[in-house]
Write a protein that holds these residues in place. Structure first.
Motif, PDB file in Angstrom:
ATOM      1  N   TYR A 108      -2.088 -55.672  23.808  1.00 60.85           N
ATOM      2  CA  TYR A 108      -1.020 -55.124  22.946  1.00 60.85           C
ATOM      3  C   TYR A 108      -1.377 -55.324  21.467  1.00 60.85           C
ATOM      4  O   TYR A 108      -0.981 -56.322  20.859  1.00 60.85           O
ATOM      5  CB  TYR A 108       0.304 -55.824  23.230  1.00 60.85           C
ATOM      6  CG  TYR A 108       0.753 -55.803  24.684  1.00 60.85           C
ATOM      7  CD1 TYR A 108       1.002 -54.605  25.362  1.00 60.85           C
ATOM      8  CD2 TYR A 108       0.958 -56.999  25.368  1.00 60.85           C
ATOM      9  CE1 TYR A 108       1.425 -54.602  26.685  1.00 60.85           C
ATOM     10  CE2 TYR A 108       1.391 -57.006  26.696  1.00 60.85           C
ATOM     11  CZ  TYR A 108       1.614 -55.797  27.343  1.00 60.85           C
ATOM     12  OH  TYR A 108       2.045 -55.816  28.649  1.00 60.85           O
ATOM     13  N   TRP A 131       5.527 -54.840  18.466  1.00 59.67           N
ATOM     14  CA  TRP A 131       6.557 -54.390  19.418  1.00 59.67           C
ATOM     15  C   TRP A 131       7.918 -54.922  18.980  1.00 59.67           C
ATOM     16  O   TRP A 131       8.030 -56.070  18.533  1.00 59.67           O
ATOM     17  CB  TRP A 131       6.253 -54.924  20.819  1.00 59.67           C
ATOM     18  CG  TRP A 131       5.519 -53.956  21.706  1.00 59.67           C
ATOM     19  CD1 TRP A 131       6.054 -53.212  22.708  1.00 59.67           C
ATOM     20  CD2 TRP A 131       4.117 -53.649  21.704  1.00 59.67           C
ATOM     21  NE1 TRP A 131       5.082 -52.455  23.324  1.00 59.67           N
ATOM     22  CE2 TRP A 131       3.885 -52.694  22.711  1.00 59.67           C
ATOM     23  CE3 TRP A 131       3.030 -54.063  20.927  1.00 59.67           C
ATOM     24  CZ2 TRP A 131       2.617 -52.164  22.983  1.00 59.67           C
ATOM     25  CZ3 TRP A 131       1.781 -53.537  21.190  1.00 59.67           C
ATOM     26  CH2 TRP A 131       1.579 -52.597  22.201  1.00 59.67           C
ATOM     27  N   TYR A 166      -5.437 -48.932  22.982  1.00 62.91           N
ATOM     28  CA  TYR A 166      -4.150 -48.914  23.675  1.00 62.91           C
ATOM     29  C   TYR A 166      -3.779 -47.479  24.042  1.00 62.91           C
ATOM     30  O   TYR A 166      -3.953 -46.559  23.249  1.00 62.91           O
ATOM     31  CB  TYR A 166      -3.051 -49.507  22.773  1.00 62.91           C
ATOM     32  CG  TYR A 166      -1.689 -49.509  23.429  1.00 62.91           C
ATOM     33  CD1 TYR A 166      -1.328 -50.536  24.307  1.00 62.91           C
ATOM     34  CD2 TYR A 166      -0.778 -48.480  23.205  1.00 62.91           C
ATOM     35  CE1 TYR A 166      -0.090 -50.536  24.930  1.00 62.91           C
ATOM     36  CE2 TYR A 166       0.463 -48.471  23.829  1.00 62.91           C
ATOM     37  CZ  TYR A 166       0.799 -49.503  24.691  1.00 62.91           C
ATOM     38  OH  TYR A 166       2.030 -49.495  25.309  1.00 62.91           O
ATOM     39  N   GLN A 205      13.583 -50.363  21.979  1.00 69.39           N
ATOM     40  CA  GLN A 205      13.562 -51.502  22.907  1.00 69.39           C
ATOM     41  C   GLN A 205      14.850 -52.300  22.707  1.00 69.39           C
ATOM     42  O   GLN A 205      15.580 -52.059  21.745  1.00 69.39           O
ATOM     43  CB  GLN A 205      12.330 -52.373  22.610  1.00 69.39           C
ATOM     44  CG  GLN A 205      11.292 -52.305  23.703  1.00 69.39           C
ATOM     45  CD  GLN A 205      10.071 -53.144  23.435  1.00 69.39           C
ATOM     46  OE1 GLN A 205       9.855 -53.621  22.336  1.00 69.39           O
ATOM     47  NE2 GLN A 205       9.252 -53.319  24.453  1.00 69.39           N
ATOM     48  N   ARG A 245      -0.458 -54.808  37.069  1.00 66.86           N
ATOM     49  CA  ARG A 245       0.051 -53.774  36.156  1.00 66.86           C
ATOM     50  C   ARG A 245       0.689 -52.620  36.934  1.00 66.86           C
ATOM     51  O   ARG A 245       0.506 -52.497  38.143  1.00 66.86           O
ATOM     52  CB  ARG A 245      -1.104 -53.238  35.295  1.00 66.86           C
ATOM     53  CG  ARG A 245      -1.712 -54.239  34.339  1.00 66.86           C
ATOM     54  CD  ARG A 245      -0.826 -54.548  33.146  1.00 66.86           C
ATOM     55  NE  ARG A 245      -0.470 -53.350  32.389  1.00 66.86           N
ATOM     56  CZ  ARG A 245       0.383 -53.339  31.368  1.00 66.86           C
ATOM     57  NH1 ARG A 245       0.982 -54.455  30.987  1.00 66.86           N
ATOM     58  NH2 ARG A 245       0.671 -52.222  30.734  1.00 66.86           N
ATOM     59  N   TYR A 271       3.936 -57.782  37.130  1.00 72.16           N
ATOM     60  CA  TYR A 271       4.660 -57.424  35.910  1.00 72.16           C
ATOM     61  C   TYR A 271       6.162 -57.658  36.070  1.00 72.16           C
ATOM     62  O   TYR A 271       6.568 -58.796  36.265  1.00 72.16           O
ATOM     63  CB  TYR A 271       4.300 -55.963  35.608  1.00 72.16           C
ATOM     64  CG  TYR A 271       4.279 -55.520  34.161  1.00 72.16           C
ATOM     65  CD1 TYR A 271       3.959 -56.367  33.122  1.00 72.16           C
ATOM     66  CD2 TYR A 271       4.572 -54.186  33.834  1.00 72.16           C
ATOM     67  CE1 TYR A 271       3.923 -55.906  31.804  1.00 72.16           C
ATOM     68  CE2 TYR A 271       4.535 -53.724  32.528  1.00 72.16           C
ATOM     69  CZ  TYR A 271       4.210 -54.590  31.512  1.00 72.16           C
ATOM     70  OH  TYR A 271       4.187 -54.118  30.230  1.00 72.16           O
TER      71      TYR A 271
END
Ligand code: DGY
Length: 434
Positions: A29, A33, A81, A107, A201, A357
Motif C-alpha cells: 500500500y 489511505w 499498486y 472509507q 488476498r 483478509y
C-alpha cells in the motif's frame, strides 16, 4: 511493554513519507489511505504531535469541493499498486480535487473521533485545539456530504456503493451481492499478490466485481445520484454508520469546546438522533442477536455476523439491554477458548476463512474499537481479553496487517498475514499500551 512501543515507533517512522503522510505498508500500500491515516494519527499523537497533525492535514487537503474525502490519495506516481489513478479516474467528477489524484470512493468516516482522541492524548491541549479549529469544518463538511448525498430515503443511514468503501474489503457479507451480479472478466495485472501470498488476498473473480462497480461509477462521472440509481452494490453498513455516529458525537463535543457554531451543532444533533434511531430499528437483527448489513439495492438485510456487527458498542448505539445480547452473541460465536478475539467474520459460518483478509482474521483496528466499546459498557474482563490478545499476537509475529484467530493452527506456525510492518497495527498498539 517499552520494547513493543519502541518497535512500533520504528515501524511508523519508517512508513512516514516526505509528503507528510504515512503509508499503511511498504510495497503493498504505497499511498495515503483515509481510515488508515486516522488510526495512524492516534499512534503518532503519543510521541510526535507534528507528524500526527500533518497526517490529518494532508488527508483533509485532498478533500473535494463537495465535502467528499477519498479513500486513497495518490501523492506519488507509483505503478506498484493496482488499480491506480488511471483506472479510478476520479477527475471525471466536476468537483474532485484539482490538486491531488485520488480514488472516487471513500472509507469509514473516522476523522471526527480521531481529532478528539488526538486532543485527549497530547499534553499541549491549547495547541491541539488550535489545530482542530483549523480542520474541523472540513470534517463537518464531509458529514454534510454524507447526509445530503448518501441517504436517498432520508433515514440518517448512509450507503456505501463499493466494498472498498466499507474498509472490510472482501468480507463474506459481500458474497450475497456478488451473487446478484455477473461482471465481465477483466484483463489486468494484480500487484497485491506480488507482495502477499494469494491465499491471503481476494480472488481474481472478486476483483472483477470490484472493478465493474468502479466502471459503472466512472461511466456516470461519479455522480452520487446516478450511483444511487445504478450501482449493483448499495449497502448500509453498520461499521461505516457507527463511525459516522461516533465522529458526529466528537464533532458536537469539539464544537462545544471551541464555542460558537450553534448552527453546525444543531445540524449534527438532529442527524445524530435520527441516525441512532434508524440504526437500532433497521440494522438490528433479533434472530441473530446482532447488527447486520442492509442491502439497499435489493431491500433486504444481509444475515451474517462480522466484527462490524459489534462496532456499534464503540459509538454508544445499543441500549444496555441490547449490548448484553450483542456481547453474548459475540462470546458464543467468536469467543471460544481456542480463539483469539476478535475474528473479523463469524467462525461458525461456512464462509469463514481464518487466513483470508476480512473473511476471518483478527484486525487490530477492530479490536481497538471493540476494546473501548466493551469498556464503555462495563465489560471490563472481555475488554482486557481483547487487548491482551492483540498484544500477544503482535508480540508473537510482529506488526502484521491481520492475524489468524485460531490458537492452534496445526503445522502452520505463523499467525500474522498480509502486509508486514503495517502502520495501524503499530499505531494502535502504542495507544493500547499507553
Ligand atoms: C486493497 O488494495 O486491498 C485496499 O484495501 C483497497 O483499499
Amino acid at each position: 511493554k517499552e520494547n513493543i512501543i519502541n518497535r512500533a515507533i520504528s515501524v511508523l517512522d519508517a512508513n512516514f513519507q516526505e509528503g507528510g503522510f504515512t503509508i499503511p505498508s511498504k510495497g503493498l500500500y504505497p499511498f495515503q489511505w483515509k481510515w488508515d491515516s486516522g488510526f495512524i494519527a492516534v499512534g503518532l499523537a503519543h510521541y510526535n504531535t507534528d507528524h500526527a497533525k500533518k497526517e490529518i492535514e494532508t488527508l483533509l487537503n485532498a478533500q473535494w469541493d463537495n465535502g467528499f474525502i477519498p479513500h486513497i490519495v495518490f501523492h506519488t506516481d507509483d505503478d506498484s499498486y493496482f488499480p491506480g489513478h488511471d483506472f479510478h479516474r476520479s477527475d471525471l467528477h466536476p468537483l474532485s480535487s484539482k490538486q491531488y489524484k485520488s480514488t472516487g470512493m471513500t472509507q469509514p468516516p473516522v476523522t471526527g473521533f480521531i481529532l478528539q482522541d488526538m486532543l485527549n492524548i497530547v499534553d499541549d491541549k491549547e495547541d491541539m485545539l488550535n489545530f482542530i479549529k483549523g480542520q474541523i469544518d472540513k470534517v463537518y463538511d464531509n458529514h454534510v456530504y454524507f447526509y445530503e448525498n448518501r441517504d436517498p430515503q432520508n433515514e440518517g443511514l448512509v450507503y456505501i456503493y463499493h466494498n472498498w468503501e466499507s474498509g472490510t474489503d472482501n468480507s463474506p457479507v459481500w458474497d450475497d451481492i456478488w451473487d446478484t451480479m455477473n461482471p465481465p472478466e477483466y484483463t489486468f495485472e494484480r500487484k497485491d499478490t506480488t507482495h502477499v501470498d494469494a491465499s491471503e488476498r481476494p480472488s481474481k473473480r472478486e476483483y472483477d466485481h470490484y472493478l465493474y462497480i468502479i466502471d459503472i461509477a466512472k461511466q456516470n462521472n461519479y455522480d452520487d445520484t446516478k450511483i444511487a440509481e445504478l450501482s449493483p452494490f448499495l449497502v448500509q453498513d453498520p461499521l461505516f454508520n457507527a463511525m459516522l455516529i461516533k465522529s458526529n458525537q466528537a464533532l458536537i463535543e469539539l464544537y462545544g469546546m471551541i464555542g460558537g457554531n450553534d448552527d453546525k451543532i444543531a445540524y449534527l444533533r438532529k442527524n445524530q438522533e435520527k441516525s441512532i434511531a434508524s440504526f437500532n430499528k433497521k440494522l438490528w437483527n433479533t434472530e441473530l442477536g446482532a447488527y447486520v448489513h442492509y442491502d439497499l439495492r435489493n431491500e433486504k438485510p444481509i444475515r451474517h455476523i462480522s466484527s462490524s456487527s459489534f462496532s456499534p458498542l464503540f459509538a454508544a448505539i445499543p441500549s444496555k439491554e441490547r449490548a448484553e445480547v450483542l456481547v453474548h452473541t459475540m462470546m458464543e460465536r467468536f469467543g471460544g477458548d481456542d480463539k483469539y478475539l476478535c475474528a473479523s467474520f463469524d467462525p461458525t459460518d461456512d464462509r469463514f476463512d481464518p487466513r483470508k483478509y476480512w473473511r476471518g482474521p483478527v484486525w487490530i483496528n477492530m479490536n481497538w474499537m471493540l476494546y473501548r466499546g466493551l469498556k464503555d459498557y462495563g465489560y471490563q474482563e472481555i475488554a482486557e481479553r481483547v487487548k491482551n490478545d492483540s498484544i500477544e499476537l503482535i508480540e508473537r509475529d510482529g506488526f502484521f496487517e491481520y492475524f489468524d484467530c485460531r490458537k492452534d493452527t496445526g503445522k502452520e506456525t505463523r499467525k500474522g498475514y498480509g502486509g508486514d510492518n503495517f502502520s495501524w497495527s503499530a499505531a494502535l498498539i502504542i495507544d493500547l499500551l499507553k
